[in-house]
Enzyme design. Structure first.
Site, PDB file in Angstrom:
ATOM      1  CG  ASP A 336      -1.868   1.099   1.313  1.00  0.00           C
ATOM      2  OD1 ASP A 336      -2.755   1.156   0.444  1.00  0.00           O
ATOM      3  OD2 ASP A 336      -1.752   1.935   2.242  1.00  0.00           O
ATOM      4  CD  GLU A 365      -2.253   2.557  -3.498  1.00  0.00           C
ATOM      5  OE1 GLU A 365      -3.411   2.888  -3.788  1.00  0.00           O
ATOM      6  OE2 GLU A 365      -1.825   2.560  -2.323  1.00  0.00           O
TER       7      GLU A 365
END
Length: 624
Positions: A336, A365
């Site tokens: 993330d 990400e």
């Protein structure tokens, strides 16, 4: 002396001795509240292990260890409740060690610590790659397999399905019970959103604000349930991808409430929000304050930003990630907010993991809208090399393709900069990536508008998007529920793009996990998706073949995937009208092939003649 009195005195002495032992034992247990990692493994590349002991005033003790294991370092911080002990486990057999905590050379208490044996060939575990299709699950919203764990008295937020931002009860058991559904769809890997504990009072269902990174949230299940999920996936030849968060924890994390060091998290002092300007990480014109506010600023006020430049923090995060891989037998990570981390720290974190597991895939990400900026973050990037930077990150997410897919199928006329030219242009920049086959391609995820909302459940447009994802370079990712036509409008809030999967809860009116339970429309979406991605499973030319594409004409995009043995021709007609085109334009790719078998309709197309294709439709031709 009176005999009875002597017996009474002896009995009193025994009681006093027992009371002393019990008192000392209670003090002993109170002295250590946490040990992280709670155990480690032998034969690791990372043999130098930093063990964190936490308990009231534990730093007052001296620490020794049994079995002739070497202590490399003992680190005591400004907080007396922590001791970080680094030991060398190289050439140490699987065994039980004993840590002794001493005061004035006397043992005050001890703590057992286990070194476990690794799984055979663990180092060279196979990870996910371009032969896979990843199924992304919002863990709280997929299926409630065990209603008994919906709420937990030790955790603040309770189940409330009526609240779009509340916990709904989806859990690990629900995923396990529906693995056959996912496999039949054509997926080969599962990416659940984070499963570790998140004790926020509100919005804890997404679990990106974690309060304990060594423990599965009890509303999802137990650590043992997570191991079982891995085992059940592996039984089916599928892979388990963990959603890992390196950038921040939640403000209810037990360690944030009693920080080991002031700089364990970034402080300004206290809170300062990120400016979200990830370009400052490589912008040669960026000011230092802007770069710092991106990298060190907090994502949101409830997510303290971790300081990976602190060696204790970095080692803690490296070990936690490796511990989960080894413990839960993982097959990969999705990380993330990768590009918000301390740039050098996250590079060291990634390298440590891939050094330990050379085949382990990690997709970060990197939510940016320019190919050069995204390619900067992939391992061995020539762009990063300009400033001698290497993230060591194997994979990034193709957000520019996602951006195009959000709009392109509503652009019915092929113009200079509209229609399928947007897709074509995305691939013209593939040269920027050091490993184009290892990027994640997707039409949507848990943070974006749902594809079927953007296109009002237009099945033909869904067909075009999925055909594209299934046949281009990279690793396709499908968001749960799209395969049955689920929609959701991001403008209405995150809850609307994270609906419960129908049939995942007892009493649901529709059970879309079964063919008989699905509506006619849901089966139309599902059957197409399943046919396409099950074909892809064995299509080696798609997994590793080269790509050649042709400039779109009349909003028709034609490209080929090919290797020495096979060629697949893909035609996407994004116009509203039937388009007829001459195949001789594609002679370089068609070569001596005579016909093409459409894997979707089963029809055979004669490549010597002109091809007519109706509007908003596709062909996937295996050339013969």
């Amino acid at each position: 002396m009176d005999y009875k009195k002597t017996l009474r005195l002896c009995a009193f002495a025994r009681i006093l001795k027992l009371a002393t032992i019990l008192l000392f034992t209670s003090v002993t247990f109170a002295q250590i509240d946490r040990v992280e990692p709670s155990f480690w493994y032998t034969g690791m590349n990372l043999s130098s292990v930093q063990i964190m002991f936490y308990g009231k005033n534990i730093a007052q003790y001296d620490v020794t260890i049994s079995n002739n294991v070497a202590i490399e370092n003992i680190k005591k911080t400004e907080n007396p409740n922590y001791v970080f002990v680094t030991i060398d486990t190289k050439n140490v057999a699987a065994s039980e060690l004993t840590f002794s905590f001493k005061s004035k050379n006397k043992v005050a208490f001890t703590k057992k610590y286990e070194l476990k044996a690794r799984r055979e060939n663990s180092k060279f575990r196979k990870s996910y790659d371009s032969s896979d299709m990843i199924y992304l699950i919002m863990s709280d919203r997929f299926a409630n397999g065990n209603p008994n764990n919906d709420s937990d008295k030790s955790l603040t937020e309770k189940v409330d399905r009526s609240n779009p931002s509340g916990r709904h009860g989806g859990d690990i058991e629900g995923i396990i019970k529906n693995l056959d559904y996912i496999k039949e769809l054509g997926a080969t890997a599962v990416w659940p959103t984070p499963l570790c504990e998140d004790n926020d009072a509100r919005g804890s269902y997404h679990t990106y604000g974690q309060s304990d990174v060594y423990k599965v949230d009890s509303r999802f299940g137990t650590n043992e349930d997570y191991l079982r999920l891995s085992a059940e996936l592996h039984k089916r030849g599928m892979k388990n991808i963990m959603d890992y968060v390196t950038n921040h924890w939640g403000w209810q994390h037990w360690m944030y409430k009693d920080l080991p060091t002031y700089d364990w998290v970034h402080q300004f002092p206290g809170y300062s929000q990120s400016n979200y300007r990830m370009t400052t990480q490589f912008d040669t014109n960026a000011s230092a304050i802007d770069a710092r506010n991106c990298m060190d600023g907090w994502f949101v006020p409830s997510m303290p930003d971790l300081n990976q430049s602190n060696p204790l923090v970095l080692k803690y995060l490296i070990q936690n990630a490796i511990w989960w891989i080894e413990y839960a037998d993982l097959d990969g990570f999705r990380v993330d907010t990768y590009s918000y981390n301390d740039k050098d720290g996250i590079s060291k974190w990634t390298k440590a993991i891939t050094d330990e597991y050379p085949n382990f895939n990690i997709v970060g990400e990197v939510w940016m809208h320019d190919q050069a900026q995204m390619a900067y973050w992939q391992k061995d990037s020539k762009i990063g090399a300009i400033e001698s930077y290497n993230s060591y990150l194997p994979s990034v997410m193709d957000f520019t393709l996602h951006d195009a897919l959000e709009k392109v199928f509503n652009e019915d006329k092929g113009e200079w900069d509209k229609g399928m030219i947007k897709i074509y242009d995305n691939f013209t920049n593939d040269f920027l990536y050091p490993n184009i086959s290892n990027i994640l391609v997707f039409a949507e995820n848990h943070d974006t508008n749902r594809f079927n909302a953007a296109y009002k459940k237009d099945f033909k447009k869904y067909q075009m998007a999925m055909t594209l994802l299934a046949t281009i370079r990279g690793i396709p990712q499908l968001y749960y529920g799209s395969e049955i036509g689920m929609d959701g409008d991001k403008s209405k809030g995150d809850g609307d793009i994270r609906h419960d999967f129908p049939g995942g809860w007892g009493g649901d009116r529709i059970n879309a996990f079964t063919k008989t339970g699905r509506t006619e429309e849901q089966n139309k979406f599902y059957d197409f998706t399943s046919k396409l991605f099950n074909w892809r499973k064995s299509a080696a030319v798609i997994h590793s073949g080269k790509m050649m594409h042709y400039v779109p004409e009349n909003n028709v995009y034609v490209y080929f995937r090919y290797n020495e043995k096979q060629t697949v021709m893909v035609v996407i007609n994004n116009s509203n009208e039937t388009q007829t085109f001459k195949t001789k334009r594609f002679a370089q790719s068609i070569q001596n092939y005579q016909t093409g078998n459409d894997i979707l309709s089963g029809k055979t197309i004669d490549l010597k003649n002109d091809i007519a294709l109706e509007g908003k439709s596709v062909l996937v031709l295996e050339l013969k």
